[in-house]
Design a protein around this motif. Sequence first.
Motif, PDB file in Angstrom:
ATOM      1  N   HIS A   1      41.917  18.566 -31.744  1.00  0.00           N
ATOM      2  CA  HIS A   1      40.473  18.603 -31.968  1.00  0.00           C
ATOM      3  C   HIS A   1      39.739  17.774 -30.926  1.00  0.00           C
ATOM      4  O   HIS A   1      40.335  16.955 -30.233  1.00  0.00           O
TER       5      HIS A   1
ATOM      6  N   ASN B   1      34.645  17.654 -34.548  1.00  0.00           N
ATOM      7  CA  ASN B   1      33.930  16.756 -35.451  1.00  0.00           C
ATOM      8  C   ASN B   1      32.782  16.096 -34.695  1.00  0.00           C
ATOM      9  O   ASN B   1      32.860  15.924 -33.477  1.00  0.00           O
TER      10      ASN B   1
ATOM     11  N   HIS C   1      36.147  11.458 -28.827  1.00  0.00           N
ATOM     12  CA  HIS C   1      37.572  11.395 -28.485  1.00  0.00           C
ATOM     13  C   HIS C   1      38.148  12.798 -28.452  1.00  0.00           C
ATOM     14  O   HIS C   1      37.553  13.744 -28.968  1.00  0.00           O
TER      15      HIS C   1
HETATM   16 FE   FE2 Z   1      40.323  12.549 -34.370  1.00  0.00          FE
END
Ligand code: FE2
Length: 296
Positions: free
Chosen positions: A137, A181, A192
Motif C-alpha cells: 500500500h 490510506n 509511507h
Molecule cells: Fe502502512
Amino acid sequence: MIKLKRIGHATFTTPDLDKAIDYYAEVNGLLLAEREKNRAFLATKTGQLIVQLELGDEARCTALSFEVAPTSDFDELRRELDKDGIKSELRNDSVPGMGPVLAFKDNKGTTIELFKEWGYLARHAQVHGAGPLKLGHVAFVVQSPQETADFYQRIMGFRVSDWIGDFFVFMRCGADHHTVNFIRGKNTQMHHIAFELKDFSHLQESCDLLGQRQTSIIWGPLRHGPGHNIATYHRNHDDQVVEFFCEMDQMVDEELGYFEPRPWHHDQPQRPKVWTPGKTTVWGPDPLPDFHRDRD
Ligand SMILES: [Fe+2]
C-alpha cells in the motif's frame, strides 16, 4: 465505475537515480529489471514490476498503477471519467512488459495508470536485501482525507476499511485491508510506502538486514489496530518512510463484510469501523516524534 483488481507499481522521481537503485536493489531487495538513462524499473524476485524510478528535481511519488479486469474497455472507462469531469489519456509509455495504459490524475495530483496487460520482468531470481512479495500500500498526507476518500470511492471503486477518528482513512480495492490510506496533514505528500513480506520470520530477517546496514528502525516491530499488520518502518535514501509488513487483514468476501477472523482481533467479527484516536496498536512501541517529516 472503474473496478480495480490490485495495485501494480509506484513511480518515484528522485534527484539521484543511482542512489535510489542501490537502495531498492540492496536493501529493499528488488531486481533491477531494466535501466535507461533517466529511468529504472524494479521488480520483485518473482518478476513483477513494483517500483519505477525517474530522474527528477525532488523525491516524490508521482504515480500509482492499478490492474483492471482484462475485459475492461478503456474507451468506455474514458467516457465515464469524462462524465465526472476527469480528463484521461490512453498512452503507451513503453513500460517494460506493460500494454496500453489509461492515465488520469486523482484529486491530489497523483497520476493513476490503469493497465490490463503486463508481463513478468524476471524469473524467480535471487535477490539481496529484504525481497518483498509485493507492493502492499501507499499512504499519503492530504488536507482533506474525506474528499480524497470520496474520490477514491466514487471514481475508482475503493471501499473504506477503517477510519481513525476523522483524520486517517484506510481503503481497499481487493482483499487486503488497505491499498491506499490518507492521513490529514498540512502538505500533500507521500506518508509511507509499504511492501509485503512473507511472514514474521521474514520480517525479522529484514530487521537483521537493516541492523547490519545500520539503518534505524524508526517504528516497530508492532501490530497495528487498523489492518492488524505486523510492521516496521525505516527511511530510504530519499528520506521517505518505507514499511515492511505481514499478516494484513483480509476481506475475502465483500458480501460478508468482515475480515477473516484472527486471534489478535478484539472485535468478533472484525468489521470496518471508526477507531478511537490514541493508541490504536495491538502491541508494540509508539513512533518516534519525528516519524513524519513535513517537506516544506
Ligand atoms: Fe502502512
